[in-house]
Design an enzyme around this catalytic site. Structure first.
Site, PDB file in Angstrom:
ATOM      1  N   GLU A  24      60.562  75.740  18.239  1.00 66.58           N
ATOM      2  CA  GLU A  24      59.454  74.866  18.849  1.00 66.58           C
ATOM      3  C   GLU A  24      59.261  75.481  20.325  1.00 66.58           C
ATOM      4  OE1 GLU A  24      58.438  70.631  18.167  1.00 66.58           O
ATOM      5  OE2 GLU A  24      58.934  70.612  20.316  1.00 66.58           O
ATOM      6  N   HIS A  84      50.957  73.074  16.038  1.00 63.81           N
ATOM      7  CA  HIS A  84      50.715  71.510  16.178  1.00 63.81           C
ATOM      8  C   HIS A  84      49.337  71.028  16.193  1.00 63.81           C
ATOM      9  CE1 HIS A  84      55.366  70.989  16.857  1.00 63.81           C
ATOM     10  NE2 HIS A  84      55.238  72.209  16.378  1.00 63.81           N
ATOM     11  N   ASP A 116      51.510  60.715  19.116  1.00 61.67           N
ATOM     12  CA  ASP A 116      52.148  59.227  19.594  1.00 61.67           C
ATOM     13  C   ASP A 116      50.944  58.384  20.382  1.00 61.67           C
ATOM     14  OD1 ASP A 116      54.735  59.057  18.939  1.00 61.67           O
ATOM     15  OD2 ASP A 116      55.338  60.624  20.453  1.00 61.67           O
ATOM     16  N   ALA A 133      48.408  60.872   9.947  1.00 64.29           N
ATOM     17  CA  ALA A 133      48.556  62.427   9.692  1.00 64.29           C
ATOM     18  C   ALA A 133      48.161  62.718   8.374  1.00 64.29           C
ATOM     19  CB  ALA A 133      50.035  62.957   9.962  1.00 64.29           C
ATOM     20  N   HIS A 167      60.844  56.056  11.601  1.00 64.94           N
ATOM     21  CA  HIS A 167      59.721  56.037  12.778  1.00 64.94           C
ATOM     22  C   HIS A 167      59.679  54.561  13.384  1.00 64.94           C
ATOM     23  CE1 HIS A 167      55.825  55.977  14.310  1.00 64.94           C
ATOM     24  NE2 HIS A 167      56.001  57.368  14.724  1.00 64.94           N
TER      25      HIS A 167
HETATM   26  P1  FAD Z   1      52.230  59.440  10.503  1.00 62.85           P
HETATM   27  O1  FAD Z   1      52.791  60.175   9.505  1.00 62.85           O
HETATM   28  O2  FAD Z   1      50.593  59.458  10.318  1.00 62.85           O
HETATM   29  O3  FAD Z   1      52.952  58.104  10.721  1.00 62.85           O
HETATM   30  C1  FAD Z   1      52.551  57.539  11.821  1.00 62.85           C
HETATM   31  C2  FAD Z   1      52.885  55.852  11.726  1.00 62.85           C
HETATM   32  O4  FAD Z   1      52.097  55.516  10.558  1.00 62.85           O
HETATM   33  C3  FAD Z   1      54.236  55.898  10.939  1.00 62.85           C
HETATM   34  O5  FAD Z   1      54.904  54.766  11.364  1.00 62.85           O
HETATM   35  C4  FAD Z   1      54.093  55.672   9.592  1.00 62.85           C
HETATM   36  O6  FAD Z   1      54.952  54.942   8.678  1.00 62.85           O
HETATM   37  C5  FAD Z   1      52.536  55.082   9.395  1.00 62.85           C
HETATM   38  N1  FAD Z   1      51.570  55.417   8.280  1.00 62.85           N
HETATM   39  C6  FAD Z   1      51.417  56.637   8.026  1.00 62.85           C
HETATM   40  N2  FAD Z   1      50.624  56.725   6.871  1.00 62.85           N
HETATM   41  C7  FAD Z   1      50.367  55.458   6.767  1.00 62.85           C
HETATM   42  C8  FAD Z   1      49.489  54.783   5.710  1.00 62.85           C
HETATM   43  N3  FAD Z   1      48.758  55.442   4.864  1.00 62.85           N
HETATM   44  N4  FAD Z   1      49.517  53.421   5.994  1.00 62.85           N
HETATM   45  C9  FAD Z   1      50.234  52.598   6.494  1.00 62.85           C
HETATM   46  N5  FAD Z   1      50.992  53.261   7.525  1.00 62.85           N
HETATM   47  C10 FAD Z   1      51.121  54.532   7.834  1.00 62.85           C
HETATM   48  N6  FAD Z   1      53.366  64.359  18.911  1.00 62.85           N
HETATM   49  C11 FAD Z   1      52.844  65.178  19.547  1.00 62.85           C
HETATM   50  O7  FAD Z   1      51.809  64.542  20.403  1.00 62.85           O
HETATM   51  N7  FAD Z   1      52.390  66.544  19.758  1.00 62.85           N
HETATM   52  C12 FAD Z   1      53.178  67.312  18.902  1.00 62.85           C
HETATM   53  O8  FAD Z   1      53.109  68.597  19.122  1.00 62.85           O
HETATM   54  C13 FAD Z   1      54.303  66.663  18.198  1.00 62.85           C
HETATM   55  N8  FAD Z   1      55.126  67.528  17.501  1.00 62.85           N
HETATM   56  C14 FAD Z   1      55.895  67.056  16.529  1.00 62.85           C
HETATM   57  C15 FAD Z   1      56.714  67.756  15.637  1.00 62.85           C
HETATM   58  C16 FAD Z   1      57.698  67.197  14.884  1.00 62.85           C
HETATM   59  C17 FAD Z   1      58.593  68.215  13.902  1.00 62.85           C
HETATM   60  C18 FAD Z   1      57.730  65.804  14.945  1.00 62.85           C
HETATM   61  C19 FAD Z   1      58.800  65.149  13.796  1.00 62.85           C
HETATM   62  C20 FAD Z   1      57.120  65.079  15.838  1.00 62.85           C
HETATM   63  C21 FAD Z   1      56.057  65.442  16.501  1.00 62.85           C
HETATM   64  N9  FAD Z   1      55.321  64.716  17.292  1.00 62.85           N
HETATM   65  C22 FAD Z   1      54.404  65.463  18.342  1.00 62.85           C
HETATM   66  C23 FAD Z   1      55.427  63.393  17.607  1.00 62.85           C
HETATM   67  C24 FAD Z   1      54.574  62.589  16.410  1.00 62.85           C
HETATM   68  O9  FAD Z   1      53.294  62.772  16.736  1.00 62.85           O
HETATM   69  C25 FAD Z   1      54.919  61.008  16.557  1.00 62.85           C
HETATM   70  O10 FAD Z   1      56.185  60.608  16.094  1.00 62.85           O
HETATM   71  C26 FAD Z   1      53.998  60.071  16.088  1.00 62.85           C
HETATM   72  O11 FAD Z   1      54.320  58.651  16.285  1.00 62.85           O
HETATM   73  C27 FAD Z   1      53.936  59.983  14.435  1.00 62.85           C
HETATM   74  O12 FAD Z   1      53.289  61.357  13.833  1.00 62.85           O
HETATM   75  P2  FAD Z   1      53.356  61.469  12.220  1.00 62.85           P
HETATM   76  O13 FAD Z   1      52.684  62.734  11.975  1.00 62.85           O
HETATM   77  O14 FAD Z   1      54.621  61.212  11.685  1.00 62.85           O
HETATM   78  O15 FAD Z   1      52.190  60.241  11.848  1.00 62.85           O
END
Ligand code: FAD
Length: 327
Positions: A24, A84, A116, A133, A167
């Site tokens: 990364e 990303h 975030d 996501a 998370h």
């Molecule tokens: P989601 O999967 O949408 O989850 C977010 C929250 O919502 C979680 O608590 C989940 O339990 C909840 N949730 C999800 N779907 C639902 C649903 N349908 N109903 C109810 N609750 C739900 N951040 C950046 O800003 N830029 C980056 O480039 C970046 N790169 C990353 C790379 C990796 C490998 C990882 C692991 C994280 C990265 N992050 C990055 C951080 C990430 O954006 C955060 O962890 C963020 O808070 C959650 O992202 P997510 O895609 O997991 O979200």
């Protein structure tokens, strides 16, 4: 005479996939950082990773520098970029624009993330913005479908995040697995994990995910844990509690060299335990620095495809004559 068996009788090892390797990077904030980054990129390139991922600021805060970096990776290196992309605060229309731009540049892999939530963000998301996501995964698949002729009907590889430790906003680790399954059902091809400090957390996530029906590869994200400050900061940024034994060991280190030695050892042990548990690859969070990442890699001795064997500097980075690539 019984018909020939369709089940392979030969040992599976000859057909087993080599270990995937990826790094990364983040887009540079200024010219000096850009020069350092390009030095790092050249060093990492010589290890023949399968792809390098480029982070993206939540809300598209660094969209231009991210796209520039992706473009340069595509045009000036042999590296395959994984872009990303975050959806928090953006509408589907805005995101379609950036997805299309990425595809036009030749990007064929996207890590679909929510991003975030900004500090003090209103409880109600901006009208029309994507909440999760999972919504972004579905949007990418829709854009891909519309552009199928341009992609020669090929697919965009879509990755998503997975969490060995809960998370921070999630009510439970079970909920995290349900979310991962939902992202798979919406079209995710693979997952990369958040950092973790105990190998059991990775193993446990994979076991729970498999039991729930998640079949996509779950690649452990591993960061060289070489300084106390970095580990503490990582805990704050990710909400993942650092291991107290690591914090203690780093705090007791006499100097940066010892700190680094401890960090590399712990990181190698963590990655090795994940690989032994069946991890299909390793994703190294580099912080745009190559030395510690290469040292970890050298000690891991990954089974890699038959590409040029040794990174020219790998053997000088760590003491000893071990080789970066075993096969
Ligand atoms: P989601 O999967 O949408 O989850 C977010 C929250 O919502 C979680 O608590 C989940 O339990 C909840 N949730 C999800 N779907 C639902 C649903 N349908 N109903 C109810 N609750 C739900 N951040 C950046 O800003 N830029 C980056 O480039 C970046 N790169 C990353 C790379 C990796 C490998 C990882 C692991 C994280 C990265 N992050 C990055 C951080 C990430 O954006 C955060 O962890 C963020 O808070 C959650 O992202 P997510 O895609 O997991 O979200």
């Amino acid at each position: 005479m019984s018909p020939p068996s369709l089940i392979q009788a030969t040992a599976p090892s000859v057909h087993s996939a080599p270990t995937a390797l990826s790094y990364e990077l983040f887009p540079p904030k200024n010219q000096a950082a850009e020069a350092t980054l390009w030095n790092t990129i050249r060093e990492l390139e010589s290890t023949n990773p399968d792809y390098v991922s480029v982070t993206y600021g939540a809300n598209g805060s660094n969209r231009d520098t991210a796209v520039q970096l992706l473009n340069r990776l595509l045009t000036e290196t042999s590296l395959l970029p994984l872009a990303h992309l975050t959806c928090v605060g953006n509408t589907a229309e805005e995101l379609e624009g950036i997805i299309s731009e990425l595809l036009d540049h030749g990007v064929r892999g996207i890590l679909a993330l929510r991003g975030d939530l900004p500090q003090g963000a209103p409880a109600e998301p901006r009208h029309g913005s994507l909440a999760y996501a999972q919504d972004l995964v579905e949007l990418i698949r829709r854009v891909e479908q519309r552009r199928s002729a341009l992609l020669c009907a090929g697919k965009v590889a879509i990755g998503v995040a997975a969490y060995p430790a809960r998370h921070p906003e999630s009510p439970s680790i079970e909920h995290d697995v349900e979310v991962l399954l939902a992202k798979q059902r919406s079209g995710a091809d693979f997952a990369i994990t958040q950092v973790f400090f105990h190998a059991d957390q990775y193993k446990d996530l994979v076991n729970r995910a498999r039991r729930a029906g998640v079949s996509i590869p779950i690649i452990p994200g591993v960061m060289p844990l070489t300084s106390l400050r970095r580990v503490q900061r990582l805990g704050v940024i990710t909400g993942v509690e650092p291991s107290t034994s690591l914090l203690d060991a780093l705090a007791r280190a006499d100097d940066a060299a010892e700190s680094r030695r401890i960090g590399v050892k712990v990181t190698v042990e963590l990655a090795r335990a994940a690989l032994d548990a069946g991890a299909p690859g390793i994703h190294l969070y580099t912080f745009n620095e190559h030395a510690a990442a290469l040292e970890v890699l050298d000690k891991l001795q990954l089974l890699r495809p038959g590409r040029p064997a040794v990174h020219p500097r790998a053997s000088t980075i760590a003491a000893g004559t071990s080789r970066l690539v075993r096969a």
